[in-house]
Write a protein that holds these residues in place. Structure first.
Motif: not given
Length: 451
Positions: A252-261, A266-271
């Motif tokens: 359940x954590x994996x999709x949230x982690x992947x979405x955040x990174x 997208x914001x130019x910061x990098x995963x």
């Protein structure tokens, strides 16, 4: 496998996550008003080479369950709660490397004053302070602070964006790096040409003033955030360096982690600009049987009523109105949207009150990891590999027993496997975690406000 980060998760109160544990005869959390309690806590965490202590906070009380705060007052569930910043100076003085994350609510704290308080702590801790950015979710807090009602969920984040802009201007831009001269001969402490007032005239805030503190080791403290809603994830991906999530399984954590990174990219910061930490409770023994016996001992002190009252406030839903086998309905509330979504629209099937209570093994809605040190280490490693997590927020059960058990039993196993550091590195908290100079990198939005 990468080395994990681990924080001791607590709150300046009797009952934090696992409600009712203060009634256990070996628990010492009734001493939370004593500095010795916090200093001992910090020394234990540093002895275990933990990355830091993370102090939660709440403004207001949980009064949704049965339309009253009676249940949480009776159980000591995050009420009474003292200021989380106050013990940090003493804990920092008693340690050398341990980091500190502290929760402060943007909705009720003026940015100009918070800027000074955090800079002061960054100085006193020698660069070991972090700030957990929250916007609040309790109507009781809004009423206590003089609001007619709690601002809408997304509007709170919109205001927080502007709030952070002011702080970045103060922390990063009001004083030049070489503004402080401390020249005794010329009797010049600071060069006035290198210190400037910050001006801001926005939708939510208006201010003009020089930052009251000289530049601290990190300038901007390490930034934590725990928003899991769509708007919260956008905010975290833009600003945060460490993000906390609470999910029942690694999967359940994996999709949230992947979405955040992905959003950080997208914001130019990098995963790699984001470390995502999962909430866990651990009950460990020298053997599996000892751990199970300890769990059964602890369970006798758990408060399901307090846990339901806490969860009712988190979701904005009064669970006292549901029968045990009634499915929880999706409703529009202004509280913690991700907490409600987890048991309604994002649940694979309708969740009943009975199923929620079944999860409340130790007076919280998170089932604990239970076993020998080797078994606990296995489970944590699985969370990192299958959940794509970078580490953990370790909730207490019986204090200080649970932290001491983890430090004495689990940490050595993790270190032997190369899953946790053998010792601290030097430098400010941000440098320990991410390398570099201890300052925010140029890809972070705060960098735009530097001279």
């Amino acid at each position: 496998m990468k080395q994990m980060q681990i924080y001791a998760f607590d709150m300046n109160c009797v009952g934090h996550i696992n409600h009712g544990m203060w009634t256990h005869p070996r628990d010492t959390s009734l001493q939370y008003t004593d500095l010795d309690y916090w200093v001992d806590f910090a020394r234990t965490a540093e002895r275990g080479k933990l990355d830091g202590i993370f102090l939660a906070d709440i403004v207001g009380v949980y009064d949704v369950f049965e339309g009253s705060p009676a249940a949480v007052i009776r159980a000591g569930a995050q009420i009474p709660v003292n200021d989380p910043l106050m013990p940090i100076s003493a804990m920092a003085y008693a340690t050398r490397h341990l980091g500190f994350g502290v929760t402060v609510n943007t909705t009720y704290e003026p940015p100009y004053l918070l800027a000074r308080r955090m800079s002061t702590l960054d100085h006193l801790t020698k660069g070991r302070i972090g700030w957990n950015i929250v916007t609040g979710y309790l109507d009781s807090a809004a009423r206590a602070m003089g609001f007619d009602k709690l601002p809408e969920h997304d509007a709170r984040y919109d205001a927080a964006e502007e709030y952070l802009e002011i702080l970045y201007k103060l922390w990063e831009g009001s004083w030049d790096d070489d503004a402080v001269r401390a020249d005794r001969i010329q009797a010049t402490f600071a060069d006035p040409s290198k210190v400037r007032a910050v001006k801001h005239d926005g939708r939510y805030y208006k201010m003009e003033g020089i930052h009251l503190s000289q530049p601290s080791p990190q300038r901007t403290p390490l930034l934590f955030q725990a928003g899991a809603s769509a708007r919260g994830q956008d905010f975290a991906a833009r600003h945060a360096e460490c993000v906390f999530v609470a999910t029942p399984t690694p999967q359940a954590a994996k999709p949230t982690v992947e979405a955040l990174k992905r959003k950080a990219e997208v914001f130019g910061r990098g995963a790699d600009a984001l470390n995502v930490l999962g909430l866990v409770t651990v009950v460990v023994g020298r053997t599996e049987k000892e751990a199970q016996d300890k769990l059964e001992d602890y369970r006798r002190h758990a408060s399901v009523e307090a846990s339901l009252a806490h969860y009712s406030a988190s979701t904005g839903v009064d669970f006292s109105k549901y029968g045990l086998d009634d499915p929880i309905e999706q409703k529009s509330t202004n509280a913690n949207q991700s907490a409600l979504a987890a048991i309604t629209k994002e649940a694979p099937k309708p969740v009943t009150l009975r199923e929620i209570i079944d999860q409340m093994v130790l007076g919280s809605r998170m089932k604990p990891i239970v076993g020998s040190a080797e078994q606990v280490a296995d489970r944590l490693a699985t969370w990192v590999s299958d959940g794509c997590l970078d580490g953990f927020n370790l909730a207490r059960t019986v204090a200080p027993e649970s932290l001491r058990d983890f430090v004495d039993l689990v940490v050595p196993v993790l270190q032997e496997r190369g899953l946790f550091k053998a010792d601290y590195t030097e430098g400010p908290l941000r440098q320990k975690l991410f390398g570099g100079s201890g300052r925010l990198p140029s890809c972070h939005p705060a960098a735009a406000f530097r001279r």
